[in-house]
Design a protein around this motif. Sequence first.
Motif, short mmCIF file in Angstrom:
data_model
loop_
_atom_site.label_atom_id
_atom_site.label_comp_id
_atom_site.label_asym_id
_atom_site.label_seq_id
_atom_site.Cartn_x
_atom_site.Cartn_y
_atom_site.Cartn_z
N ALA A 234 0.83 -1.21 0.00
CA ALA A 234 0.00 0.00 0.00
C ALA A 234 0.86 1.25 0.00
O ALA A 234 0.56 2.24 -0.69
CB ALA A 234 -0.93 0.00 1.21
N GLU A 235 1.96 1.23 0.76
CA GLU A 235 2.86 2.38 0.80
C GLU A 235 3.51 2.61 -0.57
O GLU A 235 3.70 3.75 -1.00
CB GLU A 235 3.94 2.17 1.87
CG GLU A 235 4.77 3.42 2.12
CD GLU A 235 5.88 3.18 3.13
OE1 GLU A 235 6.71 2.27 2.92
OE2 GLU A 235 5.92 3.91 4.15
N GLU A 236 3.85 1.51 -1.25
CA GLU A 236 4.41 1.64 -2.60
C GLU A 236 3.42 2.29 -3.57
O GLU A 236 3.82 2.89 -4.57
CB GLU A 236 4.83 0.26 -3.12
CG GLU A 236 6.08 -0.30 -2.46
CD GLU A 236 6.53 -1.61 -3.09
OE1 GLU A 236 5.79 -2.14 -3.95
OE2 GLU A 236 7.62 -2.10 -2.74
N MET A 237 2.12 2.14 -3.26
CA MET A 237 1.08 2.78 -4.08
C MET A 237 0.81 4.23 -3.66
O MET A 237 -0.10 4.86 -4.17
CB MET A 237 -0.22 1.98 -3.98
CG MET A 237 -0.15 0.61 -4.62
SD MET A 237 -1.72 -0.30 -4.38
CE MET A 237 -1.45 -1.71 -5.46
N GLY A 238 1.60 4.69 -2.68
CA GLY A 238 1.46 6.07 -2.24
C GLY A 238 0.57 6.26 -1.03
O GLY A 238 0.22 7.39 -0.67
N ALA A 239 0.18 5.17 -0.36
CA ALA A 239 -0.69 5.27 0.80
C ALA A 239 0.06 5.83 2.00
O ALA A 239 1.16 5.38 2.32
CB ALA A 239 -1.27 3.91 1.14
N GLY A 240 -0.56 6.80 2.67
CA GLY A 240 -0.04 7.33 3.92
C GLY A 240 -0.81 6.77 5.10
O GLY A 240 -1.48 5.74 4.99
N GLY A 241 -0.74 7.47 6.23
CA GLY A 241 -1.39 6.99 7.44
C GLY A 241 -2.88 6.80 7.31
O GLY A 241 -3.45 5.79 7.75
N LEU A 242 -3.58 7.75 6.68
CA LEU A 242 -5.02 7.67 6.53
C LEU A 242 -5.43 6.49 5.66
O LEU A 242 -6.35 5.74 5.99
CB LEU A 242 -5.57 8.98 5.94
CG LEU A 242 -7.09 9.03 5.72
CD1 LEU A 242 -7.82 8.83 7.05
CD2 LEU A 242 -7.49 10.35 5.08
N LYS A 243 -4.73 6.30 4.54
CA LYS A 243 -5.07 5.18 3.66
C LYS A 243 -4.72 3.83 4.30
O LYS A 243 -5.42 2.84 4.09
CB LYS A 243 -4.37 5.34 2.31
CG LYS A 243 -5.02 6.39 1.41
CD LYS A 243 -4.49 6.31 0.00
CE LYS A 243 -5.29 7.22 -0.94
NZ LYS A 243 -4.82 7.12 -2.34
N SER A 295 -4.19 -0.73 -8.23
CA SER A 295 -4.62 0.52 -7.59
C SER A 295 -4.92 0.25 -6.13
O SER A 295 -5.15 -0.91 -5.72
CB SER A 295 -5.86 1.08 -8.28
OG SER A 295 -6.98 0.26 -8.03
N PHE A 296 -4.95 1.29 -5.35
CA PHE A 296 -5.23 1.14 -3.92
C PHE A 296 -6.65 0.61 -3.70
O PHE A 296 -6.88 -0.20 -2.80
CB PHE A 296 -5.05 2.48 -3.21
CG PHE A 296 -5.30 2.41 -1.73
CD1 PHE A 296 -4.38 1.81 -0.88
CD2 PHE A 296 -6.46 2.94 -1.17
CE1 PHE A 296 -4.60 1.73 0.48
CE2 PHE A 296 -6.69 2.88 0.19
CZ PHE A 296 -5.76 2.27 1.02
N GLY A 297 -7.59 1.04 -4.53
CA GLY A 297 -8.97 0.58 -4.40
C GLY A 297 -9.09 -0.92 -4.58
O GLY A 297 -9.83 -1.60 -3.84
N VAL A 298 -8.39 -1.47 -5.56
CA VAL A 298 -8.42 -2.91 -5.80
C VAL A 298 -7.77 -3.65 -4.62
O VAL A 298 -8.26 -4.70 -4.18
CB VAL A 298 -7.71 -3.27 -7.12
CG1 VAL A 298 -7.60 -4.78 -7.30
CG2 VAL A 298 -8.44 -2.64 -8.30
N LEU A 299 -6.69 -3.10 -4.10
CA LEU A 299 -6.02 -3.70 -2.95
C LEU A 299 -6.97 -3.76 -1.75
O LEU A 299 -7.04 -4.77 -1.05
CB LEU A 299 -4.76 -2.91 -2.60
CG LEU A 299 -3.90 -3.48 -1.47
CD1 LEU A 299 -3.32 -4.84 -1.87
CD2 LEU A 299 -2.77 -2.50 -1.10
#
Length: 404
Positions: A234-243, A295-299
């Motif tokens: 998720a972090e590799e997809m650009g996710a931060g703390g909220l995501k 994508s983050f949504g699919v994950l």
Amino acid sequence: MKPITAAQRLLFTTITILYWTSMYVYVPTLSPYLSDRGFSLPFIGIVLGSYGFVQMFVRFPLGILSDRFGKRKPFIVLGMLTAAISCLLFLIPDHWLWPLAGRLMAGVCASTWVAFTVLYASYFGAGQTGRAMGNISVMTVSGQMIGMLLSGWLSDGFNPNAPFTVGAAIAAIGLLLAFMLKEPSTEQRDQPGMSFAMIKSVVKTKTLLQVSMLSILAHGVLFITMFGFTPLKAEEMGAGGLKLTMLVFAFMLPHAFASLVTARWFTPRFGYWGTIGTGFILSTICTAAMVFADSFGVLVMTQAINGFAQGLHMPLLLGLAIRDVELPGRATAMGLYQALYAIGMFSGPFLAGWLNESWGLNGGFLFGSLLGAMAFSLVVVWYMAERKSSRLSIASTRSEELKG
């Protein structure tokens, strides 16, 4: 035996939730935290796997000791104490040893879960083990979810060390409350202590060995994915703390829901093997699908279904581990069960860490899907064998009746 009061049950529930919250408040940010500190993927895999490595050797002897003395409370107190120490060790800076020591201590903490499960099962009558394990699974998931939801917010809102500080504080509160716990009188007076001669009988229990094998594979999948490398993907997809918090919520909420309703809704309709097998096949598909998540949504979608799937089989495996074991040997049985599934907690992320180094994170997820497929295959084989045995037994009974 004096019945356990509602206040004591509420106290136990509170302590259990604090126990899991303190251990999981840093889990979603642990692999990114270690990566940001410059540690390699193989070392991160070692740290993640060390949690299960300790439990492989501690849980079974701890269960034997608990049965030998007929006591659960001292081990619960130990669990809360080691939870606090574990979090504090992560706060010591500038050396690879301290995060490893912190996770090793977390493994000691998790080993005391044997006492929690057996004490809670003793609050219920005979034949209610499934219900008890369903309830305590909800407590487990609730504590894990609270901790993991706090993790990203604390890390983003304060600093990367904040989850460990809060975890130590939560564990300290749980430690104080644990001293107020009371054990049922049967645990202390009416039931004989576990003799070493009885250990061999417990260890050879067929159902216990079967569900232990399945749980090794289930925990391998879990600690490769949500409790391992999924946050890093998720972090590799650009996710931060909220995501990361959203990802945790997507996994844990369906997991908690499935844990709550499995014994009431699914098992009566589909049986133990049918429900467990469904959980494994869904988990296998979702873990493999993570490889193709672009994508983050699919994950998030894969984790939501995976959380529900693992909520189908985890509580059932836990209940089946002690279903066929007499009360004096239940902590021993639970200790063996939890020691064995710790093999998956250790080997899953450890092997995935090395695969990830060579082929990227997707290599580890493919390995996880293979573990799930192996578990599903075992469920099918054992289900068919059980059906065949049942048919032969019925045929034999009818034959005897005709002869009579």
